[in-house]
Design a protein around this motif. Structure first.
Motif, mmCIF file in Angstrom:
data_model
loop_
_atom_site.group_PDB
_atom_site.id
_atom_site.type_symbol
_atom_site.label_atom_id
_atom_site.label_comp_id
_atom_site.label_asym_id
_atom_site.label_seq_id
_atom_site.Cartn_x
_atom_site.Cartn_y
_atom_site.Cartn_z
ATOM 1 N N UNK A 1 -32.830 -55.974 -18.149
ATOM 2 C CA UNK A 1 -33.283 -55.649 -16.797
ATOM 3 C C UNK A 1 -32.109 -55.673 -15.814
ATOM 4 N N UNK A 2 -31.175 -56.593 -16.004
ATOM 5 C CA UNK A 2 -29.991 -56.621 -15.143
ATOM 6 C C UNK A 2 -29.193 -55.329 -15.314
ATOM 7 N N UNK A 3 -29.022 -54.898 -16.543
ATOM 8 C CA UNK A 3 -28.256 -53.676 -16.807
ATOM 9 C C UNK A 3 -28.949 -52.454 -16.221
ATOM 10 N N UNK A 4 -30.270 -52.388 -16.340
ATOM 11 C CA UNK A 4 -31.009 -51.252 -15.779
ATOM 12 C C UNK A 4 -30.857 -51.231 -14.256
ATOM 13 N N UNK A 5 -31.020 -52.389 -13.623
ATOM 14 C CA UNK A 5 -30.880 -52.465 -12.172
ATOM 15 C C UNK A 5 -29.462 -52.102 -11.740
ATOM 16 N N UNK A 6 -28.465 -52.569 -12.504
ATOM 17 C CA UNK A 6 -27.079 -52.246 -12.166
ATOM 18 C C UNK A 6 -26.818 -50.751 -12.319
ATOM 19 N N UNK B 1 -13.169 -36.788 -20.373
ATOM 20 C CA UNK B 1 -12.432 -37.916 -19.834
ATOM 21 C C UNK B 1 -12.676 -38.035 -18.329
ATOM 22 N N UNK B 2 -13.156 -39.191 -17.898
ATOM 23 C CA UNK B 2 -13.393 -39.471 -16.486
ATOM 24 C C UNK B 2 -13.726 -40.936 -16.337
ATOM 25 N N UNK B 3 -13.830 -41.389 -15.108
ATOM 26 C CA UNK B 3 -14.213 -42.776 -14.874
ATOM 27 C C UNK B 3 -15.612 -43.018 -15.433
ATOM 28 N N UNK B 4 -15.750 -44.089 -16.199
ATOM 29 C CA UNK B 4 -17.015 -44.385 -16.874
ATOM 30 C C UNK B 4 -17.391 -45.843 -16.642
ATOM 31 N N UNK B 5 -18.650 -46.072 -16.337
ATOM 32 C CA UNK B 5 -19.200 -47.424 -16.198
ATOM 33 C C UNK B 5 -20.172 -47.639 -17.347
ATOM 34 N N UNK B 6 -19.970 -48.701 -18.131
ATOM 35 C CA UNK B 6 -20.847 -49.023 -19.255
ATOM 36 C C UNK B 6 -21.560 -50.328 -18.957
ATOM 37 N N UNK B 7 -22.885 -50.315 -19.028
ATOM 38 C CA UNK B 7 -23.702 -51.517 -18.855
ATOM 39 C C UNK B 7 -24.246 -51.903 -20.222
ATOM 40 N N UNK B 8 -23.782 -53.021 -20.738
ATOM 41 C CA UNK B 8 -24.210 -53.441 -22.069
ATOM 42 C C UNK B 8 -24.520 -54.924 -22.061
ATOM 43 N N UNK B 9 -24.687 -55.513 -23.260
ATOM 44 C CA UNK B 9 -25.113 -56.897 -23.352
ATOM 45 C C UNK B 9 -24.136 -57.767 -24.118
ATOM 46 N N UNK C 1 -16.554 -51.933 -18.398
ATOM 47 C CA UNK C 1 -17.706 -52.385 -19.190
ATOM 48 C C UNK C 1 -18.207 -53.717 -18.654
ATOM 49 N N UNK C 2 -19.487 -53.763 -18.286
ATOM 50 C CA UNK C 2 -20.133 -55.006 -17.881
ATOM 51 C C UNK C 2 -20.824 -55.582 -19.115
#
Length: 379
Positions: free
Chosen positions: A247-252, A307-315, A336-337
């Motif tokens: 849920x934190x990752x989805x909200x982020x 190739x570009x700026x990428x944000x990864x939300x994982x666990x 990567x979070x």
């Protein structure tokens, strides 16, 4: 179909009067017996002949809402019957995740059709189903009742909770006033376009005059590349998430997509097997709905090879999960979070791939972590 308490009382009265008429020799009590039993019998006959049917049209407005935003459910109800019936209590089934009272008494109307409404609120993201609807109808004497149901169900979607991210920080120089990258006319012999610094830009592209003019790091950019773009990846693999972490990752993810989408960025959102693309910020709501419906899914994410700026939300990653992510996400310019329980070996894999790793807990404030992270990256 069932007998009401009034019918039970009439039946008891009929039995008692019959007993007294026979035992006490009072024939007049037989009239009471006949009248009481006759009323119940007539009510049962009318209930059989009535064959009522329910017509219902339910309207939900709005169908897509923020958490705790009120939703109005309007019911347009009609009961068709061969003989007159009286409508009474009604109930619309709502899930436990929805707050509100979906029961009551049908208001009196001059016609057979009546319109009324009630209000609910969804606290959790996702699709919430309302229905089926049921109402109790009976005869005019209140002796026999039956329940009618309309099996139709309708839904409304609650978007993920989001936090406002600092407008002065972010990858790709996502600062207030620079979401439309500006031409730095007259700053170079080729009249190049200057854009804010993006983590990973080569030093040779540094535009010193534009940097001095704007007071922030600026680099040279071809005009055809002026539109800023980024990728947000929600790693939905159930093996790396607990409920709170997911849920934190989805909200982020929702907060980041909204932050850049509302500032005109081209954003691709990869959420499990789903891919949603925003062009110049158009389509933010589609992306948020995708995240509202997101569930843990072991399917590999659909990630465009660009190739570009990428944000990864994982666990919580181990080395195998980290290897999988690095193989699935092609960009080296990646933040990567990860959950705090991610192993050191997994962090080493991500760092070795050129990623910036941010450790978070489910109770951490995204806005604070985001600002701290971007401040470090901008150094």
């Amino acid at each position: 179909m069932w007998l009401t308490g009034r019918s039970v009382a009439l039946i008891a009265t009929a039995a008692l009067s019959l007993s007294l008429a026979l035992l006490a020799g009072i024939p007049a009590l037989l009239y009471v017996t006949g009248l009481s039993a006759g009323l119940v019998a007539v009510a049962l006959l009318l209930a059989v002949l009535a064959r009522p049917r329910l017509e219902l049209r339910r309207t939900i407005e709005p169908a897509i809402v923020e958490p705790d935003e009120p939703v109005e459910v309007v019911l347009d109800l009609a009961v068709r019957s061969g003989v007159p019936v009286v409508t009474g209590r009604w109930r619309d089934r709502v899930p436990s995740t929805v707050l509100g009272t979906a029961t009551g008494t049908v208001p009196v109307a001059e016609s057979s059709r009546v319109r009324f409404a009630y209000e609910v609120r969804g606290r959790r993201r996702g699709s919430h189903e309302i229905g089926p609807f049921s109402v109790v109808v009976g005869d005019a004497f209140g002796l026999v009742e039956r329940s009618l149901s309309a099996g139709g169900r309708d839904r409304f979607v609650v978007l993920p909770r989001r936090q406002a991210l600092g407008v002065r920080v972010g990858p790709a120089g996502a600062m207030e006033g620079t979401t439309r990258l500006r031409a730095a006319s007259g700053l170079g012999q080729d009249d190049v376009i200057a854009r804010p610094y993006l983590p990973g830009d080569a030093l040779k592209r540094w535009h010193w005059k534009a940097t001095a003019h704007h007071g922030e790091p600026m680099v040279r950019q071809e005009e055809s590349q002026v539109r800023p773009t980024m990728l947000v990846v929600l790693d939905a693999d159930p093996r790396v998430h607990d409920d709170a972490g997911f849920e934190w990752s989805v909200s982020a993810a929702a907060s980041i997509v909204a932050h850049y989408g509302e500032r005109g960025f081209d954003v691709d959102l990869a959420s499990g097997p789903s891919l949603v693309s925003l062009e110049s910020g158009h389509g933010v709501q589609d992306a948020l709905v995708t995240l509202a419906l997101a569930e843990p899914d072991a399917s590999p994410p659909v990630v465009p090879s660009r190739e570009r700026t990428t944000i990864v939300l994982t666990g919580a990653l181990d080395s195998a999960a980290a290897d999988r992510l690095v193989a699935e996400v092609p960009s080296r310019d990646t933040i990567a979070f990860v959950a705090r329980s991610t192993t050191e070996a997994a962090r080493s894999v991500l760092v070795g791939a050129g990623w910036h790793v941010v450790v978070r807990d489910p109770n951490d404030d995204l806005a604070t972590i985001w600002e701290d992270t971007m401040a470090v990256i901008a150094r």
